[in-house]
Design a protein around this motif. Structure first.
Motif, short mmCIF file in Angstrom:
data_model
loop_
_atom_site.label_atom_id
_atom_site.label_comp_id
_atom_site.label_asym_id
_atom_site.label_seq_id
_atom_site.Cartn_x
_atom_site.Cartn_y
_atom_site.Cartn_z
N THR A 55 39.23 -26.18 -34.52
CA THR A 55 39.69 -25.52 -33.32
C THR A 55 40.60 -24.34 -33.62
N THR A 56 41.54 -24.56 -34.51
CA THR A 56 42.44 -23.49 -34.92
C THR A 56 43.01 -23.82 -36.28
N HIS A 57 43.57 -22.82 -36.93
CA HIS A 57 44.20 -23.03 -38.23
C HIS A 57 45.23 -21.94 -38.45
N TYR A 58 46.10 -22.14 -39.45
CA TYR A 58 47.15 -21.18 -39.71
C TYR A 58 47.49 -21.19 -41.19
N ARG A 59 47.45 -20.02 -41.82
CA ARG A 59 47.82 -19.81 -43.22
C ARG A 59 47.02 -20.69 -44.18
N LEU A 60 45.74 -20.78 -43.94
CA LEU A 60 44.88 -21.53 -44.86
C LEU A 60 44.72 -20.77 -46.18
N PRO A 61 44.62 -21.49 -47.30
CA PRO A 61 44.28 -20.82 -48.56
C PRO A 61 42.83 -20.34 -48.52
N GLN A 102 37.02 -30.68 -53.43
CA GLN A 102 35.84 -29.85 -53.68
C GLN A 102 36.19 -28.36 -53.60
N ALA A 103 37.02 -28.00 -52.62
CA ALA A 103 37.43 -26.60 -52.49
C ALA A 103 38.23 -26.16 -53.71
N ARG A 104 39.11 -27.04 -54.20
CA ARG A 104 39.92 -26.72 -55.38
C ARG A 104 39.05 -26.57 -56.62
N ASN A 105 38.04 -27.44 -56.76
CA ASN A 105 37.15 -27.35 -57.91
C ASN A 105 36.30 -26.09 -57.89
N GLU A 106 35.88 -25.70 -56.69
CA GLU A 106 35.02 -24.52 -56.56
C GLU A 106 35.82 -23.22 -56.71
N ASN A 112 46.11 -22.04 -53.54
CA ASN A 112 47.56 -21.95 -53.29
C ASN A 112 48.30 -23.26 -53.54
N GLY A 113 47.78 -24.09 -54.44
CA GLY A 113 48.45 -25.34 -54.74
C GLY A 113 48.26 -26.43 -53.70
N ILE A 114 47.33 -26.24 -52.77
CA ILE A 114 47.08 -27.24 -51.71
C ILE A 114 46.10 -28.28 -52.25
N THR A 115 46.59 -29.49 -52.47
CA THR A 115 45.74 -30.56 -53.01
C THR A 115 45.68 -31.80 -52.12
N HIS A 116 46.71 -31.98 -51.29
CA HIS A 116 46.79 -33.14 -50.42
C HIS A 116 47.24 -32.69 -49.02
N HIS A 117 47.05 -33.55 -48.06
CA HIS A 117 47.52 -33.21 -46.71
C HIS A 117 47.92 -34.47 -45.95
N ALA A 118 48.58 -34.25 -44.82
CA ALA A 118 48.91 -35.34 -43.90
C ALA A 118 48.13 -35.12 -42.61
N THR A 119 47.87 -36.20 -41.90
CA THR A 119 47.08 -36.10 -40.67
C THR A 119 47.69 -36.96 -39.58
#
Length: 368
Positions: A55-61, A102-106, A112-119
């Motif tokens: 729907t929306t996003h902000y400052r994605l790598p 998968q995004a990090r591997n590709e 930008n060092g994004i490997t984990h997230h909270a939901t």
């Protein structure tokens, strides 16, 4: 960095004033990320069939934006699956996310060092709307106070989504009632006048006296003119809410609310179905919103043209412009505009660039 209490207060005040769903979620996410320890975020809306949509996003790598957000939206997703099984109730750390991995591997140098997230689910009462996800560089786990903040903001967003949904439903109910009233008026007034014209014309055919026949024809003319005026008034009342006096009046009033000067021109005969008019108006609204928020311009030019069974709209500003790639529609607003136009079998083109303003061109077939 704002305190948790101040941030929640500011977000609550912002949400309390918003009535447009896309603008609301975009603004709330931006406020959350800008004034907290979170560095990026994204929101999925999830329908009753369990299908999720970004729907929306902000400052994605870049790794998550590449290939039209492929790695962010495709493949297995633990949090979406948990949500669909109704097993996700609170803010939760996601320790293994196959999509981020998968995004990090590709794109190892673009994440930008994004490997984990909270939901956290967007919930209001018994209703659920989707998921709010956040992440920060080189963070595998968020503390309890950070998850509490995330949960509070998600609750505010969920409550606002419910309010907007109820308001929309109430407006639709009001519109249905109004149409029913107008249908009764149509039957009671115009239908009776047409019946009177039919009776009078039938009687006039059998009159041999020219003077009496002229009187009958005068009566038919007066009644038909009156019926036409009555019909016009009823048709205008059937216009969608906000467009009762036409799209130009509606756009001028909306631009005034935003503090924008708008120059509007119309060429040709404007005759489109209500649902097309509503879609055009919504796209113009979104364009004006973008001009106010992002362009730095205080003036917009809108040209509408009806020609050869095609209705065209051009919306221009001489603001700051932006870098735009056709296959990477980073703005939810632009995606929403595109979706509206494509549903009408129309086309939308965006011509912009840093420092040279923006020009949006829309073409829609006027015939079904």
């Amino acid at each position: 960095m704002k305190s948790k209490l101040q941030l929640l207060k500011d977000i609550a005040e912002f949400l309390n004033e918003e009535t447009d769903r896309p603008t609301m979620v975009e603004g709330a996410l931006k406020m959350l990320v800008d004034h907290s320890e979170f560095d990026t975020g994204w929101i999925f809306f999830i329908n009753e069939a369990g299908q999720h949509e970004l729907t929306t996003h902000y400052r994605l790598p870049s790794s998550l934006k590449n290939n039209n957000y492929h790695y962010l939206c495709e493949g297995k997703c633990w949090c979406v699956n948990k949500y669909n099984r109704k097993e996700l109730k609170t803010a939760t750390n996601i320790f293994v996310c196959s999509r981020l991995e998968q995004a990090r591997n590709e794109y190892p140098n673009e994440n930008n060092g994004i490997t984990h997230h909270a939901t956290v689910p967007l919930i209001s009462g018994d209703e659920s709307f989707g998921l709010l996800n956040v992440a920060s560089p080189y963070r595998e786990k968020f503390a309890k106070d950070e998850l509490d903040l995330l949960e509070s903001v998600a609750f505010q967003i969920g409550s606002t989504l419910k309010r907007i949904e109820l308001t929309t439903r109430e407006q639709e109910n009001m519109l249905i009632k109004e149409r029913q009233r107008l249908a009764r008026d149509l039957h009671d007034s115009v239908n009776q006048m047409l019946f009177s014209i039919g009776i009078t014309s039938h009687a006039a055919k059998s009159l041999n006296d020219a003077d009496k026949a002229n009187v009958a024809f005068d009566s038919i003319e007066r009644t038909s003119k009156h019926a036409m005026k009555e019909m016009k008034a009823l048709i205008w009342q059937l216009k969608p809410i906000g467009l009762e006096n036409g799209i130009i009046d509606a756009v001028e009033k909306y631009a005034g609310l935003l503090g924008l000067e708008v120059e509007i021109g119309m060429e040709g005969f404007y005759d489109v179905p209500d649902h097309v008019e509503v879609a055009i108006y919504r796209v113009i609204q979104e364009s004006l919103n973008n001009i106010r928020k992002h362009s730095g311009a205080e003036h917009a030019i809108i040209r509408m043209m009806a020609k050869d069974d095609v209705f065209s709209v051009i919306i221009e500003d001489r603001g700051s412009g932006f870098e735009f790639e056709e296959n990477h529609r980073s703005s939810y607003g632009l995606s929403n505009m595109t979706e509206r136009i494509h549903k009408l079998n129309g086309n939308i083109n965006i011509d912009t660039g840093k420092g040279r303003g923006t020009r949006i061109m829309i073409t829609i077939p006027m015939k079904e």
